[in-house]
Design a protein around this motif. Sequence first.
Motif, PDB file in Angstrom:
ATOM      1  N   LEU A  50      38.376  11.135   7.257  1.00  0.00           N
ATOM      2  CA  LEU A  50      37.524  10.527   6.227  1.00  0.00           C
ATOM      3  C   LEU A  50      37.911  11.044   4.846  1.00  0.00           C
ATOM      4  CD1 LEU A  50      33.923  10.745   7.796  1.00  0.00           C
ATOM      5  CD2 LEU A  50      35.458   8.769   7.737  1.00  0.00           C
ATOM      6  N   THR A  51      37.759  10.190   3.828  1.00  0.00           N
ATOM      7  CA  THR A  51      38.002  10.634   2.454  1.00  0.00           C
ATOM      8  C   THR A  51      36.919  11.640   2.051  1.00  0.00           C
ATOM      9  OG1 THR A  51      36.609   8.897   1.540  1.00  0.00           O
ATOM     10  CG2 THR A  51      38.965   8.381   1.811  1.00  0.00           C
ATOM     11  N   THR A  52      37.149  12.311   0.931  1.00  0.00           N
ATOM     12  CA  THR A  52      36.165  13.280   0.429  1.00  0.00           C
ATOM     13  C   THR A  52      34.791  12.616   0.280  1.00  0.00           C
ATOM     14  OG1 THR A  52      37.964  14.296  -0.806  1.00  0.00           O
ATOM     15  CG2 THR A  52      35.735  14.931  -1.430  1.00  0.00           C
ATOM     16  N   ARG A  53      34.809  11.443  -0.349  1.00  0.00           N
ATOM     17  CA  ARG A  53      33.538  10.737  -0.577  1.00  0.00           C
ATOM     18  C   ARG A  53      32.842  10.412   0.747  1.00  0.00           C
ATOM     19  NH1 ARG A  53      30.854   7.115  -3.677  1.00  0.00           N
ATOM     20  NH2 ARG A  53      32.013   7.720  -5.511  1.00  0.00           N
ATOM     21  N   LYS A  54      33.606   9.931   1.719  1.00  0.00           N
ATOM     22  CA  LYS A  54      32.984   9.566   3.000  1.00  0.00           C
ATOM     23  C   LYS A  54      32.531  10.812   3.760  1.00  0.00           C
ATOM     24  CE  LYS A  54      34.753   4.963   3.603  1.00  0.00           C
ATOM     25  NZ  LYS A  54      35.877   4.140   4.068  1.00  0.00           N
ATOM     26  N   ASN A  55      33.260  11.911   3.610  1.00  0.00           N
ATOM     27  CA  ASN A  55      32.799  13.166   4.191  1.00  0.00           C
ATOM     28  C   ASN A  55      31.446  13.564   3.607  1.00  0.00           C
ATOM     29  OD1 ASN A  55      34.363  14.990   6.124  1.00  0.00           O
ATOM     30  ND2 ASN A  55      36.023  14.109   4.909  1.00  0.00           N
ATOM     31  N   ILE A  56      31.343  13.442   2.272  1.00  0.00           N
ATOM     32  CA  ILE A  56      30.108  13.850   1.599  1.00  0.00           C
ATOM     33  C   ILE A  56      28.946  12.954   2.014  1.00  0.00           C
ATOM     34  CG2 ILE A  56      29.013  13.981  -0.685  1.00  0.00           C
ATOM     35  CD1 ILE A  56      31.739  14.870  -1.785  1.00  0.00           C
ATOM     36  N   LEU A  57      29.244  11.665   2.201  1.00  0.00           N
ATOM     37  CA  LEU A  57      28.167  10.714   2.518  1.00  0.00           C
ATOM     38  C   LEU A  57      27.816  10.692   4.004  1.00  0.00           C
ATOM     39  CD1 LEU A  57      29.167   7.785   0.151  1.00  0.00           C
ATOM     40  CD2 LEU A  57      27.069   9.151   0.055  1.00  0.00           C
ATOM     41  N   PHE A  58      28.599  11.368   4.813  1.00  0.00           N
ATOM     42  CA  PHE A  58      28.389  11.298   6.258  1.00  0.00           C
ATOM     43  C   PHE A  58      26.985  11.780   6.652  1.00  0.00           C
ATOM     44  CE2 PHE A  58      28.531  12.734  10.604  1.00  0.00           C
ATOM     45  CZ  PHE A  58      29.213  11.714  11.246  1.00  0.00           C
ATOM     46  N   GLY A  59      26.596  12.952   6.124  1.00  0.00           N
ATOM     47  CA  GLY A  59      25.303  13.557   6.497  1.00  0.00           C
ATOM     48  C   GLY A  59      24.116  12.682   6.117  1.00  0.00           C
ATOM     49  N   PRO A  60      24.017  12.322   4.812  1.00  0.00           N
ATOM     50  CA  PRO A  60      22.860  11.510   4.413  1.00  0.00           C
ATOM     51  C   PRO A  60      22.805  10.148   5.110  1.00  0.00           C
ATOM     52  CG  PRO A  60      24.265  12.018   2.510  1.00  0.00           C
ATOM     53  CD  PRO A  60      24.775  12.806   3.664  1.00  0.00           C
ATOM     54  N   ARG A  61      23.995   9.572   5.411  1.00  0.00           N
ATOM     55  CA  ARG A  61      23.967   8.283   6.123  1.00  0.00           C
ATOM     56  C   ARG A  61      23.480   8.475   7.551  1.00  0.00           C
ATOM     57  NH1 ARG A  61      29.430   5.621   3.625  1.00  0.00           N
ATOM     58  NH2 ARG A  61      28.422   4.661   1.832  1.00  0.00           N
ATOM     59  N   ALA A  62      23.915   9.579   8.181  1.00  0.00           N
ATOM     60  CA  ALA A  62      23.444   9.863   9.544  1.00  0.00           C
ATOM     61  C   ALA A  62      21.936  10.126   9.531  1.00  0.00           C
ATOM     62  CB  ALA A  62      24.191  11.062  10.124  1.00  0.00           C
ATOM     63  N   GLN A  63      21.495  10.842   8.493  1.00  0.00           N
ATOM     64  CA  GLN A  63      20.052  11.108   8.376  1.00  0.00           C
ATOM     65  C   GLN A  63      19.280   9.800   8.243  1.00  0.00           C
ATOM     66  OE1 GLN A  63      19.915  13.721   4.917  1.00  0.00           O
ATOM     67  NE2 GLN A  63      19.039  15.315   6.197  1.00  0.00           N
ATOM     68  N   ARG A  64      19.834   8.892   7.449  1.00  0.00           N
ATOM     69  CA  ARG A  64      19.149   7.621   7.249  1.00  0.00           C
ATOM     70  C   ARG A  64      19.083   6.845   8.565  1.00  0.00           C
ATOM     71  NH1 ARG A  64      21.729   3.908   2.928  1.00  0.00           N
ATOM     72  NH2 ARG A  64      23.218   3.656   4.625  1.00  0.00           N
ATOM     73  N   SER A  65      20.187   6.837   9.318  1.00  0.00           N
ATOM     74  CA  SER A  65      20.180   6.143  10.617  1.00  0.00           C
ATOM     75  C   SER A  65      19.122   6.734  11.536  1.00  0.00           C
ATOM     76  CB  SER A  65      21.536   6.270  11.314  1.00  0.00           C
ATOM     77  OG  SER A  65      22.542   5.821  10.468  1.00  0.00           O
ATOM     78  N   ALA A  66      18.895   8.052  11.384  1.00  0.00           N
ATOM     79  CA  ALA A  66      17.904   8.716  12.243  1.00  0.00           C
ATOM     80  C   ALA A  66      16.498   8.597  11.654  1.00  0.00           C
ATOM     81  CB  ALA A  66      18.286  10.187  12.417  1.00  0.00           C
TER      82      ALA A  66
END
Length: 272
Positions: free
Chosen positions: A107-123
């Motif tokens: 994943l790019t830096t940006r996608k790495n950074i967004l991974f957590g909050p997006r996973a949190q949102r899915s949950a």
Amino acid sequence: MTARADEGQRRGSRRPGADVVIDSVGKTFRRSGRRTVALSGVNLQVSAGELVCLLGPSGCGKSTLLRIVAGALERDEGTVTVGGRPVRGPSPDRGMLFQTPMLFPWLTTRKNILFGPRAQRSAGLNERDDPELDAEADAILRTVGLAKFGDAFPHELSGGMQHRAAFARAIITRPSLLLMDEPFGALDAITRLRMHDFLLSMWDQYRTTIVFVTHDIEEAVLLGDRVAVMAGRPPGIQEVIDIPLPRPRDALDADTEAFLGTKRRIRAALTV
Ligand code: ADP
Ligand code: MG
């Protein structure tokens, strides 16, 4: 930056860190019939917004204690509360950083950074929409000095940059506690000093509580409000030492009497 993201940033930066209470914590590992008492009767209180270093030789239980506070490892005895709430398992409210920056290489830096909050949102753990998260990722990339590297992959970043990206990834979920396990141990001395400055400026900005593990006395004195010295058998916290040095601290001052006196006190506590 959008108004909402701006507000989010300010909310994030004003949020005080959580206090941590570690009370009579014990942990024994059992493996193929052998018992290792990793921790026994460990007590430590960390105030909200404080930066405490856990210092001790290799094998004294630093990582074990940090993982227990993170909720990644079960304790055998005692209690841990963070922000008044008992730790019962991992939580996005407690960020963890390691010696090897844990970035997804694909994943790019940006996608790495967004991974957590997006996973949190899915949950269902947050409701930040894509425009808000994108704006926040932009702001954090700027803050950590990686504005031009959002689309770069981890292998295209230097060691220090990878650490800054890992930090950005940890901080975007707005943890009230950051647990750092010898994070800069593998860096060269110059990059390491830069990372200290970086960490302290981020701490100033985000006001999160930090527990920072190190086996380096000088690093502990440069960074900590207090240093909890771990040593002895069975392993535990021998002494918690205040660092009476004003901030900002400079590695160039490491030979001043105040600095040396603090190092001597720590060394004495380590030799029990
Ligand atoms: P430190 O981080 O201070 O170097 P650790 O917390 O990693 O120390 O380890 C403390 C002690 O517990 C060491 O003796 C180590 O060998 C032992 N230990 C740590 N993790 C395990 C495990 N999963 N199984 C068995 N023993 C372990
Ligand atoms: Mg360790």
